[in-house]
Design a protein around this motif. Structure first.
Motif, PDB file in Angstrom:
ATOM      1  N   PRO A 168       0.809  -1.233   0.000  1.00 18.61           N
ATOM      2  CA  PRO A 168       0.000   0.000   0.000  1.00 18.61           C
ATOM      3  C   PRO A 168       0.831   1.266   0.000  1.00 18.61           C
ATOM      4  O   PRO A 168       0.459   2.261  -0.637  1.00 18.61           O
ATOM      5  CB  PRO A 168      -0.846  -0.123   1.277  1.00 18.61           C
ATOM      6  N   VAL A 169       1.969   1.266   0.706  1.00 24.63           N
ATOM      7  CA  VAL A 169       2.790   2.473   0.762  1.00 24.63           C
ATOM      8  C   VAL A 169       3.354   2.804  -0.621  1.00 24.63           C
ATOM      9  O   VAL A 169       3.290   3.952  -1.083  1.00 24.63           O
ATOM     10  CB  VAL A 169       3.923   2.314   1.790  1.00 24.63           C
ATOM     11  N   VAL A 170       3.899   1.814  -1.304  1.00 22.28           N
ATOM     12  CA  VAL A 170       4.507   2.050  -2.610  1.00 22.28           C
ATOM     13  C   VAL A 170       3.460   2.481  -3.634  1.00 22.28           C
ATOM     14  O   VAL A 170       3.637   3.467  -4.353  1.00 22.28           O
ATOM     15  CB  VAL A 170       5.253   0.791  -3.092  1.00 22.28           C
ATOM     16  N   PHE A 171       2.349   1.764  -3.679  1.00 25.98           N
ATOM     17  CA  PHE A 171       1.336   2.083  -4.688  1.00 25.98           C
ATOM     18  C   PHE A 171       0.676   3.424  -4.411  1.00 25.98           C
ATOM     19  O   PHE A 171       0.491   4.240  -5.325  1.00 25.98           O
ATOM     20  CB  PHE A 171       0.283   0.974  -4.746  1.00 25.98           C
ATOM     21  N   GLU A 172       0.291   3.683  -3.162  1.00 30.59           N
ATOM     22  CA  GLU A 172      -0.404   4.932  -2.868  1.00 30.59           C
ATOM     23  C   GLU A 172       0.528   6.131  -3.015  1.00 30.59           C
ATOM     24  O   GLU A 172       0.072   7.225  -3.363  1.00 30.59           O
ATOM     25  CB  GLU A 172      -1.003   4.875  -1.467  1.00 30.59           C
TER      26      GLU A 172
ATOM     27  N   ALA B 143       3.120   6.238  -5.186  1.00 31.55           N
ATOM     28  CA  ALA B 143       3.439   6.392  -6.608  1.00 31.55           C
ATOM     29  C   ALA B 143       2.258   6.894  -7.420  1.00 31.55           C
ATOM     30  O   ALA B 143       2.443   7.588  -8.429  1.00 31.55           O
ATOM     31  CB  ALA B 143       3.938   5.061  -7.175  1.00 31.55           C
ATOM     32  N   THR B 144       1.041   6.557  -6.983  1.00 33.78           N
ATOM     33  CA  THR B 144      -0.157   6.916  -7.762  1.00 33.78           C
ATOM     34  C   THR B 144      -0.977   8.002  -7.089  1.00 33.78           C
ATOM     35  O   THR B 144      -2.124   8.214  -7.469  1.00 33.78           O
ATOM     36  CB  THR B 144      -1.042   5.681  -7.976  1.00 33.78           C
ATOM     37  N   ARG B 145      -0.416   8.655  -6.065  1.00 37.80           N
ATOM     38  CA  ARG B 145      -1.112   9.746  -5.368  1.00 37.80           C
ATOM     39  C   ARG B 145      -2.432   9.274  -4.758  1.00 37.80           C
ATOM     40  O   ARG B 145      -3.489   9.851  -4.969  1.00 37.80           O
ATOM     41  CB  ARG B 145      -1.345  10.936  -6.302  1.00 37.80           C
ATOM     42  N   GLY B 146      -2.333   8.169  -3.990  1.00 36.11           N
ATOM     43  CA  GLY B 146      -3.467   7.743  -3.190  1.00 36.11           C
ATOM     44  C   GLY B 146      -4.282   6.594  -3.732  1.00 36.11           C
ATOM     45  O   GLY B 146      -5.406   6.375  -3.257  1.00 36.11           O
ATOM     46  N   ARG B 147      -3.745   5.828  -4.682  1.00 30.50           N
ATOM     47  CA  ARG B 147      -4.544   4.737  -5.247  1.00 30.50           C
ATOM     48  C   ARG B 147      -3.745   3.433  -5.242  1.00 30.50           C
ATOM     49  O   ARG B 147      -2.595   3.392  -5.656  1.00 30.50           O
ATOM     50  CB  ARG B 147      -4.982   5.049  -6.676  1.00 30.50           C
ATOM     51  N   SER B 148      -4.372   2.366  -4.760  1.00 23.45           N
ATOM     52  CA  SER B 148      -3.845   1.022  -4.906  1.00 23.45           C
ATOM     53  C   SER B 148      -4.534   0.378  -6.108  1.00 23.45           C
ATOM     54  O   SER B 148      -5.378   0.990  -6.769  1.00 23.45           O
ATOM     55  CB  SER B 148      -4.115   0.217  -3.631  1.00 23.45           C
ATOM     56  N   LEU B 149      -4.205  -0.888  -6.388  1.00 18.51           N
ATOM     57  CA  LEU B 149      -4.839  -1.550  -7.524  1.00 18.51           C
ATOM     58  C   LEU B 149      -6.349  -1.684  -7.322  1.00 18.51           C
ATOM     59  O   LEU B 149      -7.131  -1.502  -8.260  1.00 18.51           O
ATOM     60  CB  LEU B 149      -4.197  -2.929  -7.735  1.00 18.51           C
ATOM     61  N   GLY B 150      -6.752  -2.012  -6.098  1.00 14.72           N
ATOM     62  CA  GLY B 150      -8.180  -2.112  -5.819  1.00 14.72           C
ATOM     63  C   GLY B 150      -8.886  -0.784  -5.961  1.00 14.72           C
ATOM     64  O   GLY B 150      -9.999  -0.715  -6.504  1.00 14.72           O
ATOM     65  N   LYS B 151      -8.264   0.280  -5.490  1.00 14.83           N
ATOM     66  CA  LYS B 151      -8.872   1.606  -5.617  1.00 14.83           C
ATOM     67  C   LYS B 151      -8.910   2.056  -7.077  1.00 14.83           C
ATOM     68  O   LYS B 151      -9.860   2.728  -7.504  1.00 14.83           O
ATOM     69  CB  LYS B 151      -8.114   2.608  -4.753  1.00 14.83           C
TER      70      LYS B 151
ATOM     71  N   ARG C 139       4.054  10.141   4.574  1.00 12.18           N
ATOM     72  CA  ARG C 139       3.851   9.875   5.998  1.00 12.18           C
ATOM     73  C   ARG C 139       2.459   9.325   6.262  1.00 12.18           C
ATOM     74  O   ARG C 139       2.276   8.402   7.058  1.00 12.18           O
ATOM     75  CB  ARG C 139       4.069  11.177   6.785  1.00 12.18           C
ATOM     76  N   GLN C 140       1.466   9.871   5.586  1.00 12.27           N
ATOM     77  CA  GLN C 140       0.101   9.402   5.783  1.00 12.27           C
ATOM     78  C   GLN C 140      -0.084   7.985   5.240  1.00 12.27           C
ATOM     79  O   GLN C 140      -0.793   7.171   5.845  1.00 12.27           O
ATOM     80  CB  GLN C 140      -0.866  10.368   5.089  1.00 12.27           C
ATOM     81  N   ALA C 141       0.556   7.682   4.116  1.00  7.86           N
ATOM     82  CA  ALA C 141       0.459   6.332   3.568  1.00  7.86           C
ATOM     83  C   ALA C 141       1.081   5.317   4.515  1.00  7.86           C
ATOM     84  O   ALA C 141       0.566   4.198   4.685  1.00  7.86           O
ATOM     85  CB  ALA C 141       1.147   6.274   2.201  1.00  7.86           C
ATOM     86  N   VAL C 142       2.187   5.686   5.159  1.00  6.10           N
ATOM     87  CA  VAL C 142       2.825   4.777   6.117  1.00  6.10           C
ATOM     88  C   VAL C 142       1.928   4.552   7.330  1.00  6.10           C
ATOM     89  O   VAL C 142       1.760   3.417   7.798  1.00  6.10           O
ATOM     90  CB  VAL C 142       4.195   5.342   6.545  1.00  6.10           C
ATOM     91  N   PHE C 143       1.317   5.617   7.848  1.00  6.04           N
ATOM     92  CA  PHE C 143       0.404   5.483   8.984  1.00  6.04           C
ATOM     93  C   PHE C 143      -0.756   4.554   8.639  1.00  6.04           C
ATOM     94  O   PHE C 143      -1.139   3.686   9.423  1.00  6.04           O
ATOM     95  CB  PHE C 143      -0.133   6.858   9.409  1.00  6.04           C
TER      96      PHE C 143
END
Length: 254
Positions: free
Chosen positions: A76-80, A82-90, A108-112
């Protein structure tokens, strides 16, 4: 019990029109991400077992645990990020994670969010996340509460676009101070301009003058003499929208 979500207000007191993602859609996106992470973990674990089977069981268990943590947190950290808040599911369901002020999600927010998901989703099977999302007006799970984020839907019906800047008032709008203009007055002006062509000409003129009389005292400097009320309102809203877009596109350092 049904909650009405609070409006998303930025640091410049500009109300953003966003659609909060509903729990069923978020759950479907989470299931897609879970399937992706489970597949990735299975592939990595199988590769480890087949290639380095000569190591003892304790080392293998430690490596598999590290791989699990990397998949659960790293994905989730890498995808969100790199894509400004989106994973594959999103991506599949048109969702995006944004900050509470409508800005892009920060690292920081993606890590939390990723660290909290290990506990509330994986260790506790998603129970706290579902309960918190149902109780939150913005559908936040615990990770969103701690990180200061929310999940929005990008496939919601679009509102009317902001008014075009009247060319003759562009120089004046660029000098405006808009801090005194609140979201309610801006929304009233926006709705009037979006329906102005459908109104009776006399009523249109009266409403334009009345709304402009409420907006003009809250901005500075005053419009040029003789400027039509509708043109003044269009210039104010267009400049307000332009400044907010410029602010959101500049990602501040974390």
């Amino acid at each position: 019990m049904v909650f009405q979500p609070d409006p998303v207000v930025t640091g410049d007191a500009v109300e953003l029109n966003v659609s909060i993602a509903q729990l069923p859609v978020r759950a479907a996106a989470a299931l897609i991400d879970v399937a992706v992470m489970a597949t990735g973990y299975a592939v990595l674990a199988m590769g480890w077992v087949l290639t380095v089977s000569e190591f003892d069981q304790a080392l293998s268990a430690a490596v598999l645990l590290i791989v699990m943590v990397l998949v659960l947190v790293g994905y989730p950290v890498v995808f969100e990020s790199a894509t400004r808040g989106r994973s594959l599911g999103k991506m599949a369901l048109g969702l995006r994670v944004v900050s509470d002020d409508g800005g892009p999600e920060r690292l920081r927010q993606a890590v939390f969010r990723a660290l909290s998901s290990v506990i509330e989703i994986w260790m506790l099977t998603g129970g706290p996340a579902v309960i918190c999302s149902m109780l939150s007006p913005r559908g936040k799970r615990l990770g969103d509460v701690f990180a200061g984020t929310m999940v929005i839907s990008e496939r919601a019906p679009k509102l009317n676009p902001p008014p075009m800047m009247p060319p003759e008032l562009a120089w004046w709008a660029a000098t405006l101070q808009l801090a005194g203009l609140d979201a309610a007055q801006a929304e009233m002006a926006r709705q009037f301009l979006s329906r102005a062509e459908q109104l009776d000409p006399v009523m249109r003129a009266q409403m334009g003058q009345r709304i402009a009389a409420e907006v003009i005292p809250r901005i500075a400097p005053p419009p040029p003499p003789g400027a039509a009320p509708e043109r003044v309102l269009a210039a104010v809203l267009a400049e307000r929208h332009r400044r907010e877009l410029a602010r959101l596109q500049v990602r501040p350092p974390t």
